[in-house]
Design a protein around this motif. Sequence first.
Motif, PDB file in Angstrom:
ATOM      1  N   SER A  90      37.992  45.560  34.300  1.00 34.97           N
ATOM      2  CA  SER A  90      38.357  44.642  33.220  1.00 34.97           C
ATOM      3  C   SER A  90      37.774  43.248  33.433  1.00 34.97           C
ATOM      4  O   SER A  90      38.105  42.322  32.690  1.00 34.97           O
ATOM      5  N   GLY A  91      36.932  43.096  34.453  1.00 36.91           N
ATOM      6  CA  GLY A  91      36.260  41.830  34.689  1.00 36.91           C
ATOM      7  C   GLY A  91      36.978  40.891  35.632  1.00 36.91           C
ATOM      8  O   GLY A  91      36.474  39.793  35.911  1.00 36.91           O
ATOM      9  N   LYS A  92      38.143  41.293  36.159  1.00 36.48           N
ATOM     10  CA  LYS A  92      38.898  40.425  37.086  1.00 36.48           C
ATOM     11  C   LYS A  92      38.404  40.675  38.512  1.00 36.48           C
ATOM     12  O   LYS A  92      39.132  41.136  39.384  1.00 36.48           O
ATOM     13  N   TYR A  93      37.150  40.364  38.750  1.00 38.31           N
ATOM     14  CA  TYR A  93      36.490  40.706  40.004  1.00 38.31           C
ATOM     15  C   TYR A  93      37.079  39.980  41.207  1.00 38.31           C
ATOM     16  O   TYR A  93      37.052  40.479  42.328  1.00 38.31           O
ATOM     17  N   TRP A  94      37.589  38.749  40.989  1.00 39.14           N
ATOM     18  CA  TRP A  94      37.979  37.893  42.112  1.00 39.14           C
ATOM     19  C   TRP A  94      39.159  38.448  42.908  1.00 39.14           C
ATOM     20  O   TRP A  94      39.308  38.126  44.073  1.00 39.14           O
ATOM     21  N   MET A  95      39.985  39.293  42.294  1.00 41.21           N
ATOM     22  CA  MET A  95      41.162  39.827  42.986  1.00 41.21           C
ATOM     23  C   MET A  95      40.770  40.724  44.151  1.00 41.21           C
ATOM     24  O   MET A  95      41.486  40.824  45.145  1.00 41.21           O
ATOM     25  N   SER A  96      39.628  41.394  44.029  1.00 44.23           N
ATOM     26  CA  SER A  96      39.172  42.296  45.080  1.00 44.23           C
ATOM     27  C   SER A  96      37.963  41.733  45.833  1.00 44.23           C
ATOM     28  O   SER A  96      37.799  41.997  47.025  1.00 44.23           O
ATOM     29  N   ASN A 148      44.925  46.136  45.738  1.00 45.71           N
ATOM     30  CA  ASN A 148      45.670  45.623  44.594  1.00 45.71           C
ATOM     31  C   ASN A 148      44.740  45.111  43.497  1.00 45.71           C
ATOM     32  O   ASN A 148      45.050  45.225  42.307  1.00 45.71           O
ATOM     33  N   GLY A 149      43.606  44.547  43.891  1.00 44.68           N
ATOM     34  CA  GLY A 149      42.692  44.000  42.894  1.00 44.68           C
ATOM     35  C   GLY A 149      41.685  44.992  42.367  1.00 44.68           C
ATOM     36  O   GLY A 149      41.060  44.753  41.322  1.00 44.68           O
ATOM     37  N   PHE A 150      41.536  46.132  43.055  1.00 46.21           N
ATOM     38  CA  PHE A 150      40.502  47.093  42.681  1.00 46.21           C
ATOM     39  C   PHE A 150      40.712  47.654  41.278  1.00 46.21           C
ATOM     40  O   PHE A 150      39.750  47.895  40.539  1.00 46.21           O
ATOM     41  N   GLN A 151      41.976  47.857  40.884  1.00 42.61           N
ATOM     42  CA  GLN A 151      42.266  48.442  39.584  1.00 42.61           C
ATOM     43  C   GLN A 151      41.893  47.513  38.430  1.00 42.61           C
ATOM     44  O   GLN A 151      41.818  47.943  37.283  1.00 42.61           O
ATOM     45  N   HIS A 152      41.663  46.236  38.734  1.00 43.16           N
ATOM     46  CA  HIS A 152      41.308  45.272  37.686  1.00 43.16           C
ATOM     47  C   HIS A 152      39.814  44.982  37.643  1.00 43.16           C
ATOM     48  O   HIS A 152      39.382  44.158  36.837  1.00 43.16           O
ATOM     49  N   MET A 153      39.026  45.629  38.500  1.00 43.43           N
ATOM     50  CA  MET A 153      37.597  45.355  38.565  1.00 43.43           C
ATOM     51  C   MET A 153      36.897  45.658  37.240  1.00 43.43           C
ATOM     52  O   MET A 153      36.068  44.884  36.765  1.00 43.43           O
TER      53      MET A 153
END
Length: 293
Positions: free
Chosen positions: A255-261, A248-253
Amino acid sequence: MNTGIARVFRSYADSWIALLGLFVLCVFALGAIAAPWVAPQQPYDLSQLNLLDSRQPPDTPWTDRPGRTYLLGTDEQGRDMFSAIVYGLRISLLVGLSSTAIALAIGGVLGLIAGYKGGWAETLIMRAADIQLSFPAILIALVLLAVLGQGTGKIVAALVAVQWAYYARTTRSAAIVESRKEYMEAARLQGLSHIRILLRHLLPNCLPPLIVVAALQVAAAISLEATLSFLGLGLPITEPSLGLLIANGFQHMLSGKYWMSFFPGVALLMLIVSINLVADQLRDVLNPRLQKQ
Protein backbone atom coordinates in the motif's frame (compact mmCIF):
# COMPACT_ATOMS: atom_id res chain seq x y z
CA MET A 1 47.34 -7.80 28.79
CA ASN A 2 47.72 -4.10 28.05
CA THR A 3 49.94 -4.92 25.06
CA GLY A 4 47.27 -7.24 23.66
CA ILE A 5 44.54 -4.62 24.05
CA ALA A 6 46.78 -1.99 22.43
CA ARG A 7 47.41 -4.34 19.51
CA VAL A 8 43.67 -4.81 19.02
CA PHE A 9 43.07 -1.05 18.93
CA ARG A 10 45.98 -0.52 16.52
CA SER A 11 44.56 -3.19 14.24
CA TYR A 12 41.19 -1.46 14.06
CA ALA A 13 42.87 1.90 13.51
CA ASP A 14 44.76 0.44 10.54
CA SER A 15 41.58 -0.85 8.83
CA TRP A 16 39.06 1.84 7.93
CA ILE A 17 36.27 -0.66 7.20
CA ALA A 18 36.76 -2.41 10.56
CA LEU A 19 36.86 0.98 12.26
CA LEU A 20 33.62 1.95 10.51
CA GLY A 21 31.98 -1.28 11.68
CA LEU A 22 33.18 -0.67 15.24
CA PHE A 23 31.86 2.91 15.13
CA VAL A 24 28.41 1.84 13.88
CA LEU A 25 28.24 -0.94 16.47
CA CYS A 26 29.17 1.45 19.29
CA VAL A 27 26.55 3.97 18.13
CA PHE A 28 23.87 1.27 18.06
CA ALA A 29 24.91 -0.15 21.44
CA LEU A 30 24.96 3.28 23.10
CA GLY A 31 21.61 4.14 21.53
CA ALA A 32 20.10 0.90 22.82
CA ILE A 33 21.45 1.48 26.34
CA ALA A 34 20.23 5.08 26.37
CA ALA A 35 16.89 4.31 24.69
CA PRO A 36 14.71 6.00 27.38
CA TRP A 37 16.67 9.25 26.89
CA VAL A 38 17.36 9.02 23.14
CA ALA A 39 13.92 8.02 21.91
CA PRO A 40 11.38 10.87 21.79
CA GLN A 41 8.60 8.43 22.64
CA GLN A 42 8.13 5.25 24.66
CA PRO A 43 6.61 3.39 21.70
CA TYR A 44 4.83 0.74 23.76
CA ASP A 45 3.30 3.09 26.31
CA LEU A 46 -0.33 3.37 25.19
CA SER A 47 -0.75 6.72 26.92
CA GLN A 48 1.81 8.25 24.52
CA LEU A 49 0.18 6.96 21.32
CA ASN A 50 -2.33 8.79 19.16
CA LEU A 51 -4.18 6.88 16.44
CA LEU A 52 -4.62 10.15 14.54
CA ASP A 53 -0.87 10.01 13.91
CA SER A 54 -0.93 6.49 12.45
CA ARG A 55 0.81 5.75 9.13
CA GLN A 56 2.43 9.18 8.92
CA PRO A 57 5.23 9.24 6.31
CA PRO A 58 8.75 10.33 7.33
CA ASP A 59 9.15 14.06 7.84
CA THR A 60 11.60 16.01 5.72
CA PRO A 61 13.08 19.49 6.25
CA TRP A 62 10.43 20.93 3.93
CA THR A 63 7.49 19.07 5.49
CA ASP A 64 4.89 21.48 6.83
CA ARG A 65 2.77 19.39 9.18
CA PRO A 66 1.27 20.64 12.44
CA GLY A 67 1.93 18.70 15.65
CA ARG A 68 4.79 16.31 16.38
CA THR A 69 7.65 15.65 13.98
CA TYR A 70 8.30 12.02 13.05
CA LEU A 71 11.72 11.63 11.49
CA LEU A 72 11.08 8.07 10.23
CA GLY A 73 7.28 8.16 10.18
CA THR A 74 4.83 6.17 12.30
CA ASP A 75 3.26 2.72 12.17
CA GLU A 76 -0.41 1.74 12.04
CA GLN A 77 -0.87 2.47 15.75
CA GLY A 78 0.83 5.86 15.73
CA ARG A 79 4.17 4.70 17.14
CA ASP A 80 7.20 6.77 16.25
CA MET A 81 9.34 4.49 14.07
CA PHE A 82 12.63 6.01 15.25
CA SER A 83 11.69 5.30 18.87
CA ALA A 84 10.52 1.79 17.98
CA ILE A 85 13.82 1.06 16.21
CA VAL A 86 15.89 2.32 19.16
CA TYR A 87 13.95 0.08 21.56
CA GLY A 88 14.07 -2.75 19.03
CA LEU A 89 17.87 -2.51 18.95
CA ARG A 90 17.88 -2.94 22.72
CA ILE A 91 15.85 -6.17 22.54
CA SER A 92 17.79 -7.59 19.58
CA LEU A 93 21.16 -6.93 21.23
CA LEU A 94 19.94 -8.29 24.56
CA VAL A 95 18.77 -11.54 22.96
CA GLY A 96 21.93 -11.91 20.84
CA LEU A 97 24.41 -11.19 23.63
CA SER A 98 22.66 -13.16 26.38
CA SER A 99 22.11 -16.27 24.25
CA THR A 100 25.71 -16.15 23.05
CA ALA A 101 27.10 -15.75 26.58
CA ILE A 102 25.06 -18.67 27.97
CA ALA A 103 25.82 -20.92 25.00
CA LEU A 104 29.53 -20.02 25.28
CA ALA A 105 29.58 -20.96 28.96
CA ILE A 106 27.80 -24.29 28.41
CA GLY A 107 29.58 -25.27 25.21
CA GLY A 108 32.96 -24.07 26.50
CA VAL A 109 32.76 -26.20 29.65
CA LEU A 110 31.62 -29.28 27.72
CA GLY A 111 34.33 -28.76 25.11
CA LEU A 112 37.03 -28.43 27.77
CA ILE A 113 35.91 -31.64 29.42
CA ALA A 114 35.80 -33.46 26.06
CA GLY A 115 39.24 -32.26 24.97
CA TYR A 116 40.95 -32.76 28.33
CA LYS A 117 39.41 -35.99 29.57
CA GLY A 118 38.78 -37.81 26.29
CA GLY A 119 37.29 -41.31 26.49
CA TRP A 120 33.56 -41.82 27.01
CA ALA A 121 33.00 -38.19 28.05
CA GLU A 122 34.39 -36.93 24.76
CA THR A 123 32.40 -39.47 22.78
CA LEU A 124 29.12 -38.62 24.51
CA ILE A 125 29.55 -34.83 24.23
CA MET A 126 30.74 -34.86 20.63
CA ARG A 127 28.02 -37.22 19.44
CA ALA A 128 25.41 -34.96 21.03
CA ALA A 129 27.00 -31.96 19.28
CA ASP A 130 27.10 -33.82 15.95
CA ILE A 131 23.41 -34.71 16.24
CA GLN A 132 22.50 -31.10 17.04
CA LEU A 133 24.57 -29.73 14.14
CA SER A 134 23.08 -32.21 11.68
CA PHE A 135 19.75 -30.31 11.81
CA PRO A 136 19.22 -26.77 10.46
CA ALA A 137 19.41 -24.24 13.28
CA ILE A 138 16.10 -22.61 12.37
CA LEU A 139 14.33 -25.99 12.44
CA ILE A 140 15.49 -26.71 16.00
CA ALA A 141 14.51 -23.22 17.11
CA LEU A 142 11.07 -23.49 15.48
CA VAL A 143 10.35 -26.81 17.22
CA LEU A 144 11.46 -25.52 20.61
CA LEU A 145 9.48 -22.28 20.35
CA ALA A 146 6.40 -24.19 19.20
CA VAL A 147 6.63 -26.07 22.51
CA LEU A 148 7.84 -23.24 24.78
CA GLY A 149 5.83 -20.36 23.34
CA GLN A 150 6.81 -16.71 22.94
CA GLY A 151 8.94 -14.57 25.23
CA THR A 152 12.46 -13.23 25.59
CA GLY A 153 13.58 -15.96 27.99
CA LYS A 154 12.14 -18.68 25.76
CA ILE A 155 13.78 -17.47 22.57
CA VAL A 156 17.10 -17.11 24.43
CA ALA A 157 16.74 -20.74 25.55
CA ALA A 158 16.03 -21.83 21.97
CA LEU A 159 19.06 -19.93 20.65
CA VAL A 160 21.29 -21.46 23.36
CA ALA A 161 20.14 -24.92 22.29
CA VAL A 162 21.12 -24.03 18.72
CA GLN A 163 24.51 -22.47 19.49
CA TRP A 164 26.16 -24.51 22.26
CA ALA A 165 27.50 -27.19 19.89
CA TYR A 166 29.63 -24.64 17.95
CA TYR A 167 31.47 -23.68 21.12
CA ALA A 168 31.80 -27.28 22.28
CA ARG A 169 33.50 -28.34 19.05
CA THR A 170 35.73 -25.26 18.90
CA THR A 171 36.82 -25.62 22.53
CA ARG A 172 37.41 -29.34 22.21
CA SER A 173 39.67 -28.86 19.16
CA ALA A 174 41.68 -26.14 20.91
CA ALA A 175 41.87 -28.16 24.14
CA ILE A 176 43.27 -31.22 22.35
CA VAL A 177 46.04 -29.13 20.79
CA GLU A 178 46.88 -27.35 24.06
CA SER A 179 46.79 -30.56 26.15
CA ARG A 180 49.77 -31.91 24.22
CA LYS A 181 52.00 -28.91 24.94
CA GLU A 182 54.81 -28.85 27.47
CA TYR A 183 53.20 -26.42 29.93
CA MET A 184 50.28 -28.84 30.35
CA GLU A 185 52.66 -31.73 31.03
CA ALA A 186 54.46 -29.58 33.60
CA ALA A 187 51.15 -28.75 35.31
CA ARG A 188 50.27 -32.46 35.55
CA LEU A 189 53.71 -33.35 36.92
CA GLN A 190 53.32 -30.71 39.64
CA GLY A 191 50.26 -32.59 40.84
CA LEU A 192 47.80 -29.75 40.27
CA SER A 193 44.10 -30.61 40.48
CA HIS A 194 42.12 -31.12 37.27
CA ILE A 195 39.95 -28.09 38.02
CA ARG A 196 43.00 -25.84 38.45
CA ILE A 197 44.60 -27.15 35.28
CA LEU A 198 41.39 -26.57 33.33
CA LEU A 199 40.67 -23.06 34.62
CA ARG A 200 44.18 -21.73 35.21
CA HIS A 201 46.11 -23.20 32.29
CA LEU A 202 43.88 -24.73 29.61
CA LEU A 203 40.94 -22.31 29.42
CA PRO A 204 42.94 -19.07 28.91
CA ASN A 205 44.76 -20.62 25.95
CA CYS A 206 41.49 -21.80 24.37
CA LEU A 207 39.86 -18.35 24.58
CA PRO A 208 41.12 -16.69 21.33
CA PRO A 209 39.19 -18.94 18.90
CA LEU A 210 36.18 -18.90 21.25
CA ILE A 211 36.09 -15.10 21.26
CA VAL A 212 36.03 -15.02 17.46
CA VAL A 213 33.29 -17.65 17.23
CA ALA A 214 31.26 -15.81 19.88
CA ALA A 215 31.54 -12.51 18.02
CA LEU A 216 30.28 -14.12 14.83
CA GLN A 217 27.52 -16.00 16.66
CA VAL A 218 26.11 -12.77 18.13
CA ALA A 219 25.27 -11.67 14.59
CA ALA A 220 23.91 -15.14 13.75
CA ALA A 221 21.73 -15.14 16.88
CA ILE A 222 20.31 -11.69 16.11
CA SER A 223 19.59 -12.75 12.53
CA LEU A 224 17.89 -15.97 13.65
CA GLU A 225 15.81 -14.15 16.26
CA ALA A 226 14.69 -11.65 13.61
CA THR A 227 13.68 -14.51 11.31
CA LEU A 228 11.71 -16.25 14.05
CA SER A 229 9.99 -13.01 15.08
CA PHE A 230 9.14 -12.30 11.44
CA LEU A 231 7.48 -15.72 11.27
CA GLY A 232 5.49 -14.92 14.42
CA LEU A 233 7.25 -17.41 16.70
CA GLY A 234 9.80 -15.14 18.36
CA LEU A 235 8.99 -12.23 20.61
CA PRO A 236 5.51 -10.95 21.50
CA ILE A 237 4.28 -7.54 20.38
CA THR A 238 5.00 -6.12 23.83
CA GLU A 239 8.74 -6.87 23.41
CA PRO A 240 9.58 -5.41 20.00
CA SER A 241 12.75 -6.51 18.24
CA LEU A 242 13.87 -5.33 14.83
CA GLY A 243 12.57 -8.53 13.26
CA LEU A 244 9.13 -7.99 14.76
CA LEU A 245 9.06 -4.39 13.53
CA ILE A 246 9.86 -5.61 10.01
CA ALA A 247 7.06 -8.17 10.24
CA ASN A 248 4.55 -5.60 11.48
CA GLY A 249 5.31 -3.24 8.61
CA PHE A 250 5.59 -5.86 5.88
CA GLN A 251 1.81 -6.14 5.41
CA HIS A 252 1.68 -2.43 4.51
CA MET A 253 4.44 -2.53 1.88
CA LEU A 254 2.06 -3.01 -1.05
CA SER A 255 0.00 0.00 0.00
CA GLY A 256 3.06 2.25 -0.23
CA LYS A 257 3.81 2.48 3.52
CA TYR A 258 7.39 1.36 2.93
CA TRP A 259 8.92 3.09 5.97
CA MET A 260 7.32 0.73 8.51
CA SER A 261 9.45 -2.16 7.27
CA PHE A 262 12.27 -0.44 5.39
CA PHE A 263 13.89 1.50 8.24
CA PRO A 264 13.89 -1.41 10.75
CA GLY A 265 15.32 -3.57 7.95
CA VAL A 266 18.13 -1.10 7.29
CA ALA A 267 18.90 -0.93 11.03
CA LEU A 268 19.00 -4.74 11.27
CA LEU A 269 21.27 -4.99 8.21
CA MET A 270 23.66 -2.36 9.55
CA LEU A 271 23.77 -4.05 12.96
CA ILE A 272 24.59 -7.49 11.56
CA VAL A 273 27.14 -6.17 9.06
CA SER A 274 28.90 -4.06 11.72
CA ILE A 275 29.16 -7.05 14.09
CA ASN A 276 30.59 -9.21 11.31
CA LEU A 277 33.15 -6.54 10.36
CA VAL A 278 34.27 -6.25 13.98
CA ALA A 279 34.44 -10.03 14.36
CA ASP A 280 36.36 -10.45 11.11
CA GLN A 281 39.03 -7.98 12.21
CA LEU A 282 39.16 -9.61 15.64
CA ARG A 283 39.86 -12.94 13.94
CA ASP A 284 42.83 -11.40 12.12
CA VAL A 285 44.19 -9.99 15.38
CA LEU A 286 43.85 -13.18 17.41
CA ASN A 287 45.18 -15.47 14.69
CA PRO A 288 48.63 -14.25 13.54
CA ARG A 289 48.54 -16.53 10.48
CA LEU A 290 45.54 -14.57 9.14
CA GLN A 291 47.02 -11.13 9.71
CA LYS A 292 47.42 -9.03 6.58
CA GLN A 293 51.02 -8.43 5.64
